[in-house]
Design an enzyme around this catalytic site. Structure first.
Site, short mmCIF file in Angstrom:
data_model
loop_
_atom_site.label_atom_id
_atom_site.label_comp_id
_atom_site.label_asym_id
_atom_site.label_seq_id
_atom_site.Cartn_x
_atom_site.Cartn_y
_atom_site.Cartn_z
N CYS A 76 49.90 111.90 72.56
CA CYS A 76 50.61 112.37 73.42
C CYS A 76 52.53 112.45 73.13
O CYS A 76 52.95 112.17 73.55
CB CYS A 76 51.09 112.89 75.06
SG CYS A 76 51.73 113.86 75.70
N CYS A 79 54.68 113.90 75.20
CA CYS A 79 55.38 112.18 76.97
C CYS A 79 55.75 111.48 76.23
O CYS A 79 57.16 110.93 76.75
CB CYS A 79 53.65 112.27 76.71
SG CYS A 79 52.22 112.52 77.61
#
Length: 319
Positions: A76, A79
């Site tokens: 991700c 993230c």
């Protein structure tokens, strides 16, 4: 970003999950099973949490100190933008709250629990206070917006009497907060758009303010935050930083890397990178690095010492 109206009324009670976890632990103990440790701590106020340690590290700990839970995954990109910001702010808070990090790929029970809450994407951050879970942040955002959201969360919890009042002098306006004059509908529109993650609407609102008053510092700062978020949102942060390291003479690579570093909160590093690019380049490349550095200054208050230092470095690089 979240709204201002944080409340634990209607929050998810983790008591049932805590009881189930205790029963699991008891069964393991009776069967002689080994207990999992708490995971590798990323710092004194940051802890890696697993399916096995969530009860202890989050639910039980939340009885004495608020815990923000960062659900993330290695694949991700956003993230990797949000995580370092949260870690930095947790260490700055020095125990006022704790950050718990959950790798959803390595912890399927917690990943499934997140989905049961209706969360379909990461990064996702939940606040856990006194055993109650409150959905908090969806998606990545620049450091000033994350700082503002955390301040708003804890202010609201203090007003509800859930947290004690902060000592006098501790509560300061969040850096980069898009708070305009009281009652200003355009500022309110801009802030509302930021909170719901509508960057184009926030940009349009800030541009409207600046059209009426080009010297409005708060609107400049808000617009700069929105534009940074838009630029970085489509980037693979790790790849950008790696490319900049491999191509030190590529000014566009250095510009993109400076954006990523600003999103991570590495202000000095971003400024130093662009000052160095100005120093070693010429012509259009040099002008692009210079202009981008000046645009990044708008993310901070004019009297921020980091801006002053970078301005002196830019002047030295130019002359």
């Amino acid at each position: 970003m979240p709204s201002r109206d944080f409340s634990l009324h209607g929050a998810i009670d983790l008591g049932a999950r805590q009881a189930a976890a205790r029963k699991q632990q008891e069964r393991r103990a009776q069967g002689g099973g080994a207990q999992a440790d708490s995971g590798g701590a990323a710092g004194q106020y940051v802890v890696d949490v697993t399916d096995q340690t969530f009860n202890t590290e989050v639910v039980e700990r939340s009885q004495s100190v608020p815990v923000l839970v960062d659900f993330w995954a290695e694949w991700c990109g956003p993230c990797k933008q949000l995580g370092p910001i949260l870690e930095k702010l947790a260490n700055e808070a020095a125990g006022t709250w704790v950050l718990a990090k959950v790798d959803i790929d390595a912890n399927p029970q917690l990943a499934a629990y997140m989905q049961q809450m209706g969360v379909r994407g990461i990064p996702f951050v939940a606040a856990v206070v006194a055993g109650q879970l409150l959905p908090f942040l969806n998606g990545a955002a620049p450091e000033p917006q994350v700082r503002q959201a955390i301040d708003q969360l804890f202010d609201a919890l203090r007003k509800e009497g859930i947290l004690p009042d902060a000592p006098a002098g501790e509560q300061q306006p969040a850096a980069g907060a898009a708070e305009g004059p009281a009652g200003d509908p355009v500022f309110a529109e801009a802030e509302s758009a930021l909170q719901r993650g509508d960057l184009p609407a926030a940009k349009a609102a800030f541009e409207q303010i600046l059209a009426d008053n080009p010297r409005d510092g708060q609107a400049k700062q808000g617009l700069a935050m929105v534009e940074l978020s838009q630029r970085v949102g489509s980037l693979d942060a790790e790849r950008v930083l790696q490319e900049a390291a491999e191509k030190p003479g590529d000014v566009q690579a250095q510009i993109s890397a400076s954006d990523v570093e600003m999103m991570y909160g590495r202000v000095d590093s971003a400024f130093d990178r662009l000052v160095a690019a100005v120093r070693v380049s010429a012509g259009d490349d040099r002008d692009a690095a210079r202009k981008h550095l000046l645009s990044l200054f708008d993310l901070l208050p004019p009297d921020d010492p980091r801006v002053g230092k970078a301005r002196r470095g830019l002047q030295s690089a130019l002359f």
